[in-house]
Each structure stands twice: as structure tokens, then as C-alpha cells.
Design an enzyme around this catalytic site. Structure first.
Site, short mmCIF file in Angstrom:
data_model
loop_
_atom_site.label_atom_id
_atom_site.label_comp_id
_atom_site.label_asym_id
_atom_site.label_seq_id
_atom_site.Cartn_x
_atom_site.Cartn_y
_atom_site.Cartn_z
N ASP A 126 35.38 41.65 36.53
CA ASP A 126 36.27 40.49 36.64
C ASP A 126 35.85 39.35 35.71
OD1 ASP A 126 38.46 39.17 37.79
OD2 ASP A 126 37.95 39.90 39.79
N ASP A 183 47.08 38.23 38.92
CA ASP A 183 46.99 39.03 40.15
C ASP A 183 48.37 39.32 40.75
OD1 ASP A 183 44.32 38.68 39.80
OD2 ASP A 183 43.92 38.15 41.89
#
Ligand code: GLA
Length: 376
Positions: A126, A183
Site C-alpha cells: 500500500d 478504493d
């Protein structure tokens, strides 16, 4: 690690967030192996954020949370492997992960070794809390290099959400997939937004490094970590169809222990999976179409056997008509050829007449065809 077709599997984040544990992972592995998902190609089981303690040990190593994973990660990996699956984990380029657990910044090599020691086959990496002074491309290059040298084949799944022009540099890092969107959430608006975010990024998708449009929300029905409003079955079908046709990795995000029949049917559409996993992974073509409106999105993709995959997606809440000319696919009437179309959801077959396709679609619905070139 060289991955030739888009990765497929399951990831814990969308439904479970921080509520993960060994029992859940074992049960999920069992279902992947027994439900037919593994046979369809879903072979990576990935634990996302929130699996570790908040502190490293004295040697600077990451420590699995003993309350969530009492048997340690090696035991979890062994179990996942025993079910014929591959095992994935998660870390982050920053000091911290997005949820505030230790990230791999300046621990890249030791973490890669730790993952290799546990038997990890996939690392999602990430972009939260990244250094303000070291550019993203260097941070991904570091972990890429660490993984290439850790003694185990670990698929590197970069997750910098398309930020900082990720597409320009991500392939340098040895990543096999890269998050090309923000997201996903379990709403139709989110699906639609991610489809639009992809538009300029198709040329960057290809064999060896795939545009990852984020994990699937199919079958969530508003439950779980990114649950929100939820979607209808028709919307899930269209969401899945777009991801599959555009060549995104297919990482399931729902609780597969409780899949209903509709969810199974969507996630195990073999024809669509065959299109997604087509070995050449050619760039999709966005069709201009004829008077179809901006919410009637149409894509085509040439496949390795000369067939063409064609998707008509009605993203709007109104009924719609998708129309396009075979000219756009390189098949004008003058060639003497036309297309024989087979729809992947209904099995409907027809031959295109007069060089034009015109299909009526219900709100949010779609059709995806595998089309073969035939004589007119
Ligand atoms: C980011 C990622 C998500 C998920 C979470 C975990 O938001 O984009 O996919 O991994 O972090 O905290």
C-alpha cells in the site's frame, strides 16, 4: 515473479477489515477449494491490513497478532497451501500501514525475508504514510528488489491507487499488478467512478503487469467493511463483467462462506473468466458507437484465437440502447465478413446483419459477447 494473466483470488479487506483471524482464513481456504472457485482460477487467498502487532520485535521483525493468529503465519500459510491455494499478505511503503500497523519503510529487505520464511506467495503493498522526501517510484522499486531477492517467488501487487502518475513508473518496480484506481465501496456510484477512472489507463494494462481496478464487491449486499449501501444483483453482474472484460485482476471481496446462488453464478462465469484470462491480454478498445449516450459504455478486446470480446454496459438507471458498427472493430461490410455473437450470461447466439449491432439493455444491465469472424 512473472505472472502472465490477471491474478485471481480472494482478499479479506472489503468484508472483514480488521476483523480477521486464523479461523476465518482456514474456513475461507476450505470454501475456495470446495466451492469450485479454485477450479475457476481463484487461487490466491490474501490477508489484507491489520494482521500484525503494533510493534516489531527486538530484531525488527513484524509479528502476527497472537490473538488473531495464535498458531503464527507459517501455520496459516501451510494450511492455505494444503488446500491447493497460494497465500498472500499485506504491507505498506510507509512507516505505518493505512490502518496504523507497522509498515515496511526502511525494513523492506527484512520484511521480504520474513514473508518468504512464512511461505507467502503474494504481497499487496500500500501507499499510506509514504515518505515525503522519497518518491513513490523509489519506494516500490525497493520492495520490488527485496522480493526478487528473498529466495521465494512472491507476486508483487502494488497499491498506490494510481497516485503520482503510477502508470509511468510502476513497471520498473517488478510489480505484477498495480492499483489503477482509488478504493472501491459497495455502491453503484463507486463502480461507475472506477470504470471512468480507467479510461485513460488501458494502454498500460498488459501481460506481466495488470491494471488492478480494486477488489470485487460482488455478493457483499452492503455488509462488511466497505459495505455502505450495497448493490443489486444486476449491478454486481455488470461490475464483474467490466472488470473481467477490461483485464483487471479478479479478487473476490465478499464473505464466500455465505455466497448465495446469484453470487456463485456471477463469480464462476467460465466464459467471462476465459476472456479475462486470455493469454495475450490485449488492450481494450472503447467503442464510440452510434447515438448511445455517455452512460452506455462499450468495449471490445481482440482475443488470442481471433475472436473478439465485446461488452455493452448500461451504467444508467434508465433503459438504454447500445449500437455500434462493425467498422469500429476493423470489419467493414466490404470485407465480406461479419460476426457470430454468443452472449456469455444467457448463451444467446446470433449473426450480425448489415454491419450493425443494436441491443436494448435494462437499467444497469450489460451483455458480453464472444464473437467469431464468419462469412456474411
Ligand atoms: C488502502 C487500500 C485498501 C486496503 C486498505 C487497508 O485504503 O487501498 O485496498 O488495503 O488500505 O487499510
Amino acid at each position: 515473479m512473472v505472472k502472465l494473466t490477471p491474478p485471481m483470488g480472494w482478499n479479506s479487506w472489503n468484508t472483514f477489515g480488521e476483523k480477521i483471524n486464523e479461523k476465518l482464513i482456514r474456513e475461507t481456504a476450505d470454501i475456495m477449494a470446495e466451492s469450485g472457485l479454485l477450479e475457476c482460477g481463484y487461487d490466491y487467498l490474501v490477508i489484507d491490513d491489520c494482521w500484525s502487532l503494533k510493534e516489531r520485535d527486538e530484531e525488527g521483525r513484524l509479528v502476527p497478532d497472537p490473538e488473531k493468529f495464535p498458531g503464527g503465519m507459517k501455520a496459516v500459510a501451510d494450511y492455505v497451501h494444503s488446500r491447493g491455494l497460494k497465500f498472500g499478505m499485506y504491507s505498506c511503503v510507509g512507516n505505518l500501514t493505512c490502518a496504523g500497523y507497522p509498515g515496511s519503510y526502511e525494513h523492506e529487505f527484512i520484511d521480504a525475508e520474513t514473508f518468504a520464511g512464512w511461505g507467502v506467495d503474494f504481497l499487496k503493498y500500500d501507499y499510506c504514510y509514504h515518505s515525503p522526501i522519497v518518491a513513490g517510484k523509489y519506494l516500490y522499486r525497493r520492495m520490488g528488489l527485496a522480493l526478487e531477492n528473498c529466495g521465494r517467488d512472491i507476486l508483487f501487487s502494488a497499491c498506490s491507487w494510481g497516485a503520482d502518475e503510477t502508470h509511468e513508473w510502476i513497471k520498473e518496480s517488478a510489480a505484477s499488478m498495480w492499483r489503477s484506481t482509488g478504493d472501491i465501496f459497495d455502491t453503484w456510484e463507486s463502480v461507475k467512478k472506477l470504470i471512468k477512472q480507467q479510461e485513460k489507463l488501458h494502454p498500460y494494462n498488459g501481460v506481466g503487469c495488470f491494471n488492478d481496478m480494486d477488489m470485487l464487491i460482488v455478493g457483499m449486499y452492503g455488509k462488511g467493511n466497505v459495505g455502505l449501501k450495497g448493490c443489486t444483483d444486476v449491478q454486481y453482474k455488470t461490475h464483474y463483467s467490466v472488470w473481467a472484460l477490461l483485464g483487471s485482476p479478479l479478487m473476490i471481496g465478499c464473505d464466500i462462506r455465505n455466497m448465495n446462488e446469484e453470487t456463485r453464478k456471477i463469480l464462476m462465469n467460465r466464459e467471462l473468466i476465459r476472456i479475462n484470462q486470455d493469454p495475450v491480454c490485449r488492450q481494450p478498445v472503447k467503442l464510440t458507437g452510434i447515438w448511445s449516450g455517455e452512460d452506455m459504455v462499450m468495449y471490445a478486446r481482440m482475443l488470442s484465437d481471433g475472436d473478439i470480446a465485446i461488452g455493452l454496459f448500461n451504467l444508467s438507471e434508465e433503459k438504454g440502447v447500445g449500437r455500434f458498427n462493425l467498422d469500429e472493430l476493423g470489419l467493414p461490410m466490404s470485407t465480406g465478413k461479419t460476426l457470430e455473437m454468443k452472449e456469455v450470461w444467457t448463451g444467446e447466439k446470433f449473426t450480425v446483419k448489415n454491419g450493425t449491432v443494436m441491443r436494448k439493455l435494462e437499467p444497469f444491465d450489460c451483455e458480453v459477447f464472444r464473437a467469431g469472424v464468419v462469412e456474411q
